[in-house]
Enzyme design. Structure first.
Site, mmCIF file in Angstrom:
data_model
loop_
_atom_site.group_PDB
_atom_site.id
_atom_site.type_symbol
_atom_site.label_atom_id
_atom_site.label_comp_id
_atom_site.label_asym_id
_atom_site.label_seq_id
_atom_site.Cartn_x
_atom_site.Cartn_y
_atom_site.Cartn_z
ATOM 1 N N ARG A 162 -26.820 18.443 8.138
ATOM 2 C CA ARG A 162 -25.690 17.504 8.021
ATOM 3 C C ARG A 162 -26.137 16.056 7.799
ATOM 4 O O ARG A 162 -25.655 15.368 6.906
ATOM 5 C CB ARG A 162 -24.839 17.544 9.317
ATOM 6 C CG ARG A 162 -23.881 18.651 9.409
ATOM 7 C CD ARG A 162 -23.760 19.093 10.860
ATOM 8 N NE ARG A 162 -24.982 19.783 11.209
ATOM 9 C CZ ARG A 162 -25.135 21.088 11.092
ATOM 10 N NH1 ARG A 162 -24.123 21.829 10.764
ATOM 11 N NH2 ARG A 162 -26.296 21.674 11.340
ATOM 12 N N THR A 163 -27.030 15.584 8.657
ATOM 13 C CA THR A 163 -27.351 14.158 8.642
ATOM 14 C C THR A 163 -28.046 13.758 7.346
ATOM 15 O O THR A 163 -27.672 12.780 6.704
ATOM 16 C CB THR A 163 -28.227 13.809 9.863
ATOM 17 O OG1 THR A 163 -27.612 14.361 11.030
ATOM 18 C CG2 THR A 163 -28.365 12.315 10.031
ATOM 19 N N LYS B 125 -51.227 15.635 4.860
ATOM 20 C CA LYS B 125 -52.668 15.587 4.561
ATOM 21 C C LYS B 125 -53.374 14.596 5.470
ATOM 22 O O LYS B 125 -54.481 14.149 5.176
ATOM 23 C CB LYS B 125 -52.885 15.172 3.105
ATOM 24 C CG LYS B 125 -52.314 16.134 2.091
ATOM 25 C CD LYS B 125 -52.598 15.607 0.691
ATOM 26 C CE LYS B 125 -51.802 16.358 -0.353
ATOM 27 N NZ LYS B 125 -51.754 15.619 -1.616
ATOM 28 N N ARG C 109 -35.494 10.244 10.696
ATOM 29 C CA ARG C 109 -35.341 11.209 11.799
ATOM 30 C C ARG C 109 -36.732 11.618 12.238
ATOM 31 O O ARG C 109 -37.601 11.935 11.406
ATOM 32 C CB ARG C 109 -34.565 12.441 11.360
ATOM 33 C CG ARG C 109 -34.644 13.540 12.422
ATOM 34 C CD ARG C 109 -33.687 14.652 12.215
ATOM 35 N NE ARG C 109 -32.327 14.232 12.467
ATOM 36 C CZ ARG C 109 -31.312 15.083 12.584
ATOM 37 N NH1 ARG C 109 -31.526 16.385 12.492
ATOM 38 N NH2 ARG C 109 -30.100 14.643 12.803
ATOM 39 N N HIS D 183 -28.821 8.952 18.514
ATOM 40 C CA HIS D 183 -28.363 9.413 17.196
ATOM 41 C C HIS D 183 -27.098 8.607 16.901
ATOM 42 O O HIS D 183 -25.981 9.114 16.946
ATOM 43 C CB HIS D 183 -28.099 10.923 17.252
ATOM 44 C CG HIS D 183 -27.948 11.590 15.915
ATOM 45 N ND1 HIS D 183 -27.825 10.898 14.732
ATOM 46 C CD2 HIS D 183 -27.890 12.913 15.590
ATOM 47 C CE1 HIS D 183 -27.710 11.765 13.731
ATOM 48 N NE2 HIS D 183 -27.743 12.995 14.229
HETATM 49 N N1 CP Z 1 -25.571 16.749 13.951
HETATM 50 C C1 CP Z 1 -26.786 16.734 13.379
HETATM 51 O O1 CP Z 1 -27.591 15.834 13.572
HETATM 52 O O2 CP Z 1 -27.008 17.807 12.565
HETATM 53 P P1 CP Z 1 -28.325 18.027 11.673
HETATM 54 O O3 CP Z 1 -29.451 18.315 12.613
HETATM 55 O O4 CP Z 1 -27.980 19.208 10.770
HETATM 56 O O5 CP Z 1 -28.564 16.781 10.889
#
Ligand code: CP
Length: 326
Positions: A67-68, A95, A117, A147
């Site tokens: 999603r993110t 590497k 992330r 988040h």
């Molecule tokens: N909600 C969320 O962060 O989903 P993803 O891990 O799919 O990005």
């Protein structure tokens, strides 16, 4: 790891977006208002506005995401920015290149923004301290810390359904201990002035500092759901568990799984949320996840508008200057 000295510029505008903690109510509301302006772009025949034309944004996902990552990519494209998706598995990081060297390499390509992330708490904050001054960093999830765009898209979804925050009782259910989403939600809900935030979980999945977060703690699902307006379910984050914190998934579902029967404890117009990915039959029954009170897929759609809002605000662009559709 908190502190707005790094998140805000000298005029109080968003420079990086690393955490919801410590940001003012007016700034959080401004993100929601900007997102409201961007929400219509996805319904146009040509889903694009020229606000970030000429800007380059790099998606740096050192941890899995569906999603993110994709909604950041769509958001950037809808703002007409160029977007790079770095494939960490096939990049020089695999590497042995250091994170700093990877960042400096991307800086040399004249990127304007990094969306990061990482499995380590604090990674986005660290990167924000390392990059060149013209580069902004958005935290797309760091370890169990924060988040923030997920929290804001959830706030957007709540406001769309409940209109305001002040009289709301919100229950966050499940693996609070390992959840960066829960932490960012708790800070945002508190700043936006909800009546009450409850966390419902077995003792083994409650953080040690929970009492300092201003939440009510419940271990019994029926008691915790009583009279709430919003039920926010979380998955068990086994990738972050260091030992056996639960007897079994079956037993967890018996005690903490959300079923239609359990949902009767909440208000009749309560909405059911989940940041995803959902684990059907572990924390949520399919009848609830796919039921009429579930807003889980709306959360995904709202993620695009909210991420457009955050990126535009960081770049100092206003939706009222969107111009015509390209
Ligand atoms: N909600 C969320 O962060 O989903 P993803 O891990 O799919 O990005």
């Amino acid at each position: 790891m908190t502190g707005n000295t790094i998140q805000l510029d000298k005029n109080g505008n968003l420079k990086h977006f690393l955490t919801t903690e410590g940001l003012s109510q007016s700034l959080l509301l401004s993100i929601l208002d900007h997102a409201e302006s961007f929400a219509g772009v996805g319904e146009r025949a040509v889903k694009k506005v020229p606000l970030l034309r000429g800007k380059t944004i790099a998606n740096l996902f050192f941890e899995a995401s569906t999603r993110t990552r994709t909604t950041f990519e769509l958001a950037a494209k809808r703002l007409s920015a160029d977007i790079l998706n770095l494939n960490i598995a096939t990049s020089a990081t695999s590497k042995g290149e250091t994170l700093s060297d990877t960042l400096h390499t991307l800086e040399a390509m004249h990127c304007d923004m990094f969306v990061v992330r990482h499995a380590n708490s604090g990674a986005a904050h660290y990167i924000a301290t390392q990059v060149a001054p013209h580069i902004s960093v958005i935290n797309a999830g760091d370890g169990r810390h924060a988040h923030p765009t997920q929290a804001m898209l959830d706030m957007f979804t709540i406001r769309r359904h409940k209109k305001s925050f002040e009289n709301l009782r919100v229950a966050i259910v499940g693996d609070i201990l390992h959840s960066r989403v829960a932490r960012s939600e708790i800070h945002a809900l508190s700043t936006l002035g909800v009546l009450e935030t409850r966390i419902i979980a077995p003792q083994t999945l409650i953080p040690k500092d929970a009492e300092n977060l201003g939440v009510q703690i419940y271990h019994d699902m029926d008691e915790g759901l009583d009279g709430v307006d919003v039920v926010m379910m979380l998955r068990l984050q086994k990738e972050r568990m260091s030992g056996a914190l639960l007897p079994s998934e079956y037993e967890y579902f018996q005690r903490y799984g959300l079923t239609n029967k359990r949902l009767e404890k909440a208000k009749p117009d309560a909405i059911v949320m989940h940041p995803g990915p959902i684990n059907r039959g572990v924390e949520i029954d399919s009848d609830v996840a796919d039921g009429e009170r579930s807003v889980i897929l709306q959360q995904v759609s709202h993620g695009i508008a909210v991420r457009m809002a955050v990126m535009a605000m960081i770049m100092g662009r206003q939706p009222d200057n969107m111009g015509d559709t390209e």
